[in-house]
Design a protein around this motif. Structure first.
Motif, PDB file in Angstrom:
ATOM      1  N   GLU A   1      45.296-111.129 128.874  1.00 35.43           N
ATOM      2  CA  GLU A   1      46.591-110.461 129.402  1.00 35.43           C
ATOM      3  C   GLU A   1      47.437-111.251 130.254  1.00 35.43           C
ATOM      4  N   ASP A   2      46.706-111.721 131.355  1.00 38.50           N
ATOM      5  CA  ASP A   2      47.509-112.230 132.501  1.00 38.50           C
ATOM      6  C   ASP A   2      47.907-112.999 132.074  1.00 38.50           C
ATOM      7  N   ILE A   3      47.389-114.509 131.446  1.00 37.66           N
ATOM      8  CA  ILE A   3      47.671-116.085 130.930  1.00 37.66           C
ATOM      9  C   ILE A   3      48.915-115.622 130.023  1.00 37.66           C
ATOM     10  N   ALA A   4      49.079-114.290 129.268  1.00 34.83           N
ATOM     11  CA  ALA A   4      50.078-114.327 128.516  1.00 34.83           C
ATOM     12  C   ALA A   4      51.001-113.889 128.963  1.00 34.83           C
ATOM     13  N   ARG A   5      50.817-112.820 130.078  1.00 35.20           N
ATOM     14  CA  ARG A   5      52.078-112.182 131.357  1.00 35.20           C
ATOM     15  C   ARG A   5      53.036-113.257 131.421  1.00 35.20           C
TER      16      ARG A   5
ATOM     17  N   ASP B   1      58.181-119.336 136.223  1.00 31.59           N
ATOM     18  CA  ASP B   1      57.534-119.914 137.432  1.00 31.59           C
ATOM     19  C   ASP B   1      55.973-119.360 138.104  1.00 31.59           C
ATOM     20  N   PHE B   2      55.352-120.504 136.847  1.00 28.16           N
ATOM     21  CA  PHE B   2      53.704-119.607 136.811  1.00 28.16           C
ATOM     22  C   PHE B   2      53.141-120.240 138.661  1.00 28.16           C
ATOM     23  N   PRO B   3      53.893-121.528 139.269  1.00 29.24           N
ATOM     24  CA  PRO B   3      52.818-121.512 140.049  1.00 29.24           C
ATOM     25  C   PRO B   3      52.983-120.805 141.486  1.00 29.24           C
ATOM     26  N   THR B   4      54.156-119.729 141.164  1.00 28.10           N
ATOM     27  CA  THR B   4      54.190-118.647 141.915  1.00 28.10           C
ATOM     28  C   THR B   4      53.329-117.421 141.835  1.00 28.10           C
ATOM     29  N   VAL B   5      53.276-117.434 139.894  1.00 29.69           N
ATOM     30  CA  VAL B   5      52.563-116.157 140.082  1.00 29.69           C
ATOM     31  C   VAL B   5      50.552-116.552 140.370  1.00 29.69           C
ATOM     32  N   LEU B   6      50.667-117.578 139.833  1.00 32.71           N
ATOM     33  CA  LEU B   6      49.093-117.871 140.415  1.00 32.71           C
ATOM     34  C   LEU B   6      48.828-117.661 142.080  1.00 32.71           C
ATOM     35  N   ALA B   7      49.504-117.999 142.660  1.00 31.07           N
ATOM     36  CA  ALA B   7      49.694-117.972 143.919  1.00 31.07           C
ATOM     37  C   ALA B   7      49.318-116.294 144.705  1.00 31.07           C
ATOM     38  N   GLU B   8      50.509-115.688 143.888  1.00 34.64           N
ATOM     39  CA  GLU B   8      50.302-113.908 144.430  1.00 34.64           C
ATOM     40  C   GLU B   8      49.587-113.428 143.669  1.00 34.64           C
ATOM     41  N   GLU B   9      48.436-114.185 142.360  1.00 33.85           N
ATOM     42  CA  GLU B   9      47.148-113.362 141.984  1.00 33.85           C
ATOM     43  C   GLU B   9      46.341-113.645 143.062  1.00 33.85           C
ATOM     44  N   TYR B  10      46.283-114.845 143.698  1.00 29.10           N
ATOM     45  CA  TYR B  10      45.587-114.985 144.453  1.00 29.10           C
ATOM     46  C   TYR B  10      44.201-114.236 145.462  1.00 29.10           C
ATOM     47  N   GLY B  11      43.131-113.536 145.103  1.00 27.85           N
ATOM     48  CA  GLY B  11      42.210-112.459 146.022  1.00 27.85           C
ATOM     49  C   GLY B  11      42.834-111.046 145.445  1.00 27.85           C
ATOM     50  N   ARG B  12      43.970-111.148 144.640  1.00 35.53           N
ATOM     51  CA  ARG B  12      44.280-109.784 144.177  1.00 35.53           C
ATOM     52  C   ARG B  12      43.217-108.897 144.262  1.00 35.53           C
ATOM     53  N   PRO B  13      42.349-109.409 143.407  1.00 35.52           N
ATOM     54  CA  PRO B  13      41.103-108.190 142.681  1.00 35.52           C
ATOM     55  C   PRO B  13      40.554-106.913 144.071  1.00 35.52           C
ATOM     56  N   HIS B  14      40.354-107.387 144.578  1.00 34.17           N
ATOM     57  CA  HIS B  14      40.192-106.626 146.569  1.00 34.17           C
ATOM     58  C   HIS B  14      40.337-106.528 146.016  1.00 34.17           C
TER      59      HIS B  14
ATOM     60  N   THR C   1      41.499-118.957 123.407  1.00 35.55           N
ATOM     61  CA  THR C   1      42.696-118.308 123.659  1.00 35.55           C
ATOM     62  C   THR C   1      43.070-118.808 124.866  1.00 35.55           C
ATOM     63  N   VAL C   2      43.256-119.200 126.322  1.00 32.48           N
ATOM     64  CA  VAL C   2      43.757-119.197 127.418  1.00 32.48           C
ATOM     65  C   VAL C   2      45.027-120.806 126.889  1.00 32.48           C
ATOM     66  N   ARG C   3      43.278-121.543 126.509  1.00 35.89           N
ATOM     67  CA  ARG C   3      43.958-122.752 126.372  1.00 35.89           C
ATOM     68  C   ARG C   3      45.141-123.656 125.000  1.00 35.89           C
ATOM     69  N   ASN C   4      44.289-122.151 124.197  1.00 37.45           N
ATOM     70  CA  ASN C   4      45.783-122.045 123.363  1.00 37.45           C
ATOM     71  C   ASN C   4      47.645-121.727 123.669  1.00 37.45           C
ATOM     72  N   ALA C   5      47.422-120.772 124.427  1.00 35.34           N
ATOM     73  CA  ALA C   5      48.199-120.220 124.977  1.00 35.34           C
ATOM     74  C   ALA C   5      48.847-120.992 125.995  1.00 35.34           C
ATOM     75  N   LEU C   6      48.196-121.765 126.719  1.00 35.31           N
ATOM     76  CA  LEU C   6      49.093-122.741 127.427  1.00 35.31           C
ATOM     77  C   LEU C   6      49.733-123.732 127.061  1.00 35.31           C
ATOM     78  N   GLN C   7      49.012-124.196 126.365  1.00 41.87           N
ATOM     79  CA  GLN C   7      49.170-125.239 125.227  1.00 41.87           C
ATOM     80  C   GLN C   7      50.454-124.767 124.182  1.00 41.87           C
ATOM     81  N   ASP C   8      50.734-123.834 124.016  1.00 40.74           N
ATOM     82  CA  ASP C   8      52.141-123.508 123.120  1.00 40.74           C
ATOM     83  C   ASP C   8      52.647-122.745 124.707  1.00 40.74           C
ATOM     84  N   TRP C   9      53.013-122.441 125.493  1.00 42.68           N
ATOM     85  CA  TRP C   9      53.371-122.607 126.541  1.00 42.68           C
ATOM     86  C   TRP C   9      54.730-123.990 127.050  1.00 42.68           C
ATOM     87  N   LEU C  10      53.557-125.389 127.041  1.00 40.93           N
ATOM     88  CA  LEU C  10      53.477-126.125 127.565  1.00 40.93           C
ATOM     89  C   LEU C  10      54.690-126.478 125.896  1.00 40.93           C
TER      90      LEU C  10
END
Lengths: 202, 202, 202, 202
Positions: free
Chosen positions: B77-81, B86-99, B134-143
Motif C-alpha cells: 500500500e505504501d508503495i502504491a500511495r 515527491d517520492f524522495p520527500t516521502v521516503l525520508a518522512e517514512e524513515y523511522g516512522r514505525p516506532h 508487485t513493488v517492482r512492477n509498481a515502480l516500473q509503471d510509475w517510471l
DNA sequence: TATGAATGAGCATTCATTCAT
DNA sequence: TATGAATGAATGCTCATTCAT
C-alpha cells in the motif's frame, strides 16, 4: 631450549580447530540460520564431538559473535578494495558470488541473519554499528579523494550525502541477492552502470 | 432486528481477539524475533492463556504467516500511495516512522525477520517474492507513466533498470532504519532529494 | 586385540540402555496403558531423564512399536514351541505366568492394549495381522501333520476350521487372564483337558 | 394440579439429552477409543456444546462408565437370549453385526476398549467382573438345564468346565471380530457348527 | 585432547473442565 | 437450559550445555 615448543604447536592446532568449527558453523548458519542450526549439526559438520566445541568457544553465542566479526571484517576489506571508478562493475560481479564460496567468504544471507540478530543482541549491534561507520567513512573518503587518486573529487557535504545513499544501495543489493539469486546479470550490470554514475555525478 | 445478533457479536469479539493476539505477537516478534518469542510470552503479552491462542490460530506458524501477509500488504500500500514526483520527500518522512506506531504498523525489523525466515520457509519465500514483484512492477509503471499522469516518462528498458535500483535503495533504507534509527533526518532528506532525482533523470 | 573395543563397549551400553527403556516402558504400559503412561513416567521408571530416551528411540510411538513387535514375537515363539499333543496342559500352565515375569515377558494385558491400539494405528494393525496369520498357519500346520510327527492328522478343510476355533479359544484365554488372574487352576486344567481334545477329535 | 408437570417433561428431556450424549460418545469411542476421543468431538457429534455435557455427566469418566454399563447389559441380554441348541448359528450370525448398528448396539471394539480400561480403573474392572460372572452362570445354567427345557443336560462339574471354555471361545470370537472383520462367514459358520457341538457333547 | 552420554529447562501444543453470559 | 470462551496443567519432544571417561 625453546621457551614452550609444545605450546606453540598446540596453539597452532587450537587455531586450526577454531577455524574448523567456524567453517562448519558458517556453513550451517547459512543453510539454517543462527537459531535453526543446532550444536549437534555444527559438530557433525566439523567432524568433531559437540562437547569439544566448548573447549574452543564458550557458547553458541560466542561462535555467532566470532562469525559476525569475521563477516564484517571481510565486508570491510571488500569496500576498501573496491572503492574506485569501476565500482558499478565490481558490485555487479560480486552479486551472488558467495554461493561459489570456498573457505569462509561473505554471504548475503549471513548479513541478513546478522542484521536481524543485531536488533536483539547489543554486542552484535555494536559490531554492526562499527562496521557501518567504517563503510560509510570509506565511501565518503573515496568520494572526497582527488580524481587522480582514484576518487570522485566531491566536496565534503556532497560526499556525505552520496555515501549514505550508496551505502543504502549496496545493502539493498545484498538483500536482493538473498531473495533473487537468479536475477538477470545483464540487467543488473546495465542498471548499475547506468544509475550509479548518475548518483555520483557532480 | 438483526438475523443472528449473538453470532455477530461473537464474530466481532473473535476478530478482536485475533487482533489482540497479532498485536502481541508483532510486539514480541519485533523484540525477540520469530524464534526468540515463545507462545508463553505472546500469551502473556496478549493477556490470555497460551491455550486460548489456539482457538484463533492453528499454530505459531500461522501467526507468523498472518503477520507476514499483513506487513507485506502494508508495504505494498505504501508503495502504491507514494510513487509520485515527491517520492524522495516521502521516503525520508517514512524513515523511522514505525516506532511511533499505533495499532499494527510496518516495522523495518519485521521486514528483516521476514527476509531471514524466507530463506528457510518456502511459504514465506513465496509471499515475499509476490511482494517483490508487485513493488517492482509498481515502480516500473510509475517510471514509465507520462509526466502529466504523475510519472517519470522513461522508456521501458530504462524504467526496468531504474526500478531495480530504486527497489534496492528503498530496501537498503529500510535496513538502515533498523540499524540507525537516530539517523540525522536533515542529512537523509537532503541526500534523498539530491540523489534520487539523479537516479531517475533522463 | 579387538578392532574397535570402545565402539563395542559403547554399543553394548547402548543396547543396555534400550533394554532399560523398554523394560520401563513395558512396565508403565502394563500399568497405565499406551496413552496413560507419559514419557516422564517412563523416564523416571528407567531412572533417566526424559530427553535421554530420545537418543535411543525416535519417539514414543517407536517405543510402542518396539514393544509390540517383541510381544508378538514372544507369542509366536510360544505357539511354535507348544503345538503338540500336550497342548491343553501347556495352555493351562502358561495361564497367568507373565505376572511372575523377569526380564520382559509376554503380558496378556499388553496384548489387549495392542489389540485396542491396532484399531487405530495401521502400522500396529499390520503387525498384529501378520502375527495372526503366523499363528493360524502354525495351528493349521500342526493339525494337518501326521500323528507320528506330533500332529493331529486332520485333513485340510477340517484343520482350517479347527485352527480358527482354537485361535479364538487361545485368545479368549489370554483375555480371561487379564480379568481373572486368580482363576482356579485345577478347574482350568480340567476344562482344557476335557474340551480341547473334543475340539480336535476326528 | 399435577404435582410437578414441568419436572416430568424436564426429566424426559434430560433423559433424551443423556441418550444423545451416550450415542455420540459411543460412536466416537468406537472410532477413536476412550482416550482418542475428546470431549470436543463428542460434543460436536452430539450437536451440543461441550459445557452442556457436564450438566448431564460429571466427567468424561462418568460417560465411559455409563457406556460400559450399558454395553455389558446388552451383552448380558444377548447371552440370555441366545443360549439354546442353535447357539453356534447365533454366534456366527452375530459376528461383525455391530457395524450395521442403529441406535446403540454392542461393539466388539468397545468390549476391547473396556477390557483394556478395566486393567486400570477398578470401577470398570468391577463392572466387568460382574458381567463375567453373569455370563458364566448363564452358560452353566443352560448347559445344566434339561434337554426338553432347551438345555444340554450336563452334570454340574462338566457344565462348569465347559461353560468356562465356551466363554473363552465367545470372547475370543469378539476379539477376532475387531481384527478380522472380513473373515469368511461360511468358514466361520462351518467351524462353529463343527466344533461347538463337540465341545458340548456328553 | 576428545568423546558422546546425560541433563534439564524450555518449547509448541492439547484437552478436560469451568464459568460468565 | 445452553453456550463456547477461557483456563492451566500436562504432553511429547528439542537442544545448549556439562561431565565422566
Amino acid at each position: 631450549m625453546s621457551a614452550r615448543p609444545r605450546s606453540e604447536k598446540a596453539e597452532a592446532r587450537a587455531e586450526a580447530q577454531r577455524t574448523r568449527i567456524l567453517d562448519a558453523a558458517q556453513h550451517c548458519f547459512i543453510e539454517h540460520g543462527f537459531h535453526g542450526a543446532g550444536m549437534a549439526l555444527i559438530a557433525e559438520t566439523a567432524q568433531m564431538s559437540a562437547g569439544l566445541i566448548y573447549r574452543y568457544f564458550e557458547s553458541k553465542s560466542a561462535i555467532i559473535r566470532a562469525i559476525v566479526e569475521e563477516q564484517l571484517e571481510l565486508l570491510r576489506e571488500d569496500i576498501a578494495r573496491n572503492t574506485h571508478p569501476d565500482f558499478p562493475t565490481v558490485l555487479a560481479e560480486e552479486y551472488g558470488r558467495p554461493h561459489q564460496c570456498e573457505g569462509r567468504r561473505m554471504s548475503a544471507s549471513l548479513l541478513l541473519e546478522i542484521s536481524a540478530e543485531a536488533t536483539r543482541d547489543p554486542q552484535i549491534a555494536a559490531a554492526l554499528d562499527d562496521y557501518d561507520t567504517t563503510v560509510r567513512n570509506a565511501l565518503q573518503d573515496w568520494l572526497t579523494r582527488a580524481r587522480e587518486a582514484g576518487g570522485m573529487a566531491l566536496d565534503g557535504e556532497d560526499a556525505r550525502r552520496r555515501a549514505l545513499m550508496l551505502q543504502c544501495l549496496i545493502e539493498g543489493l545484498k538483500l536482493r541477492e538473498t531473495r533473487e539469486p537468479g536475477l538477470d546479470r545483464d540487467l543488473l550490470m546495465a542498471a548499475l552502470q547506468d544509475v550509479v554514475p548518475r548518483m555520483l555525478d557532480r
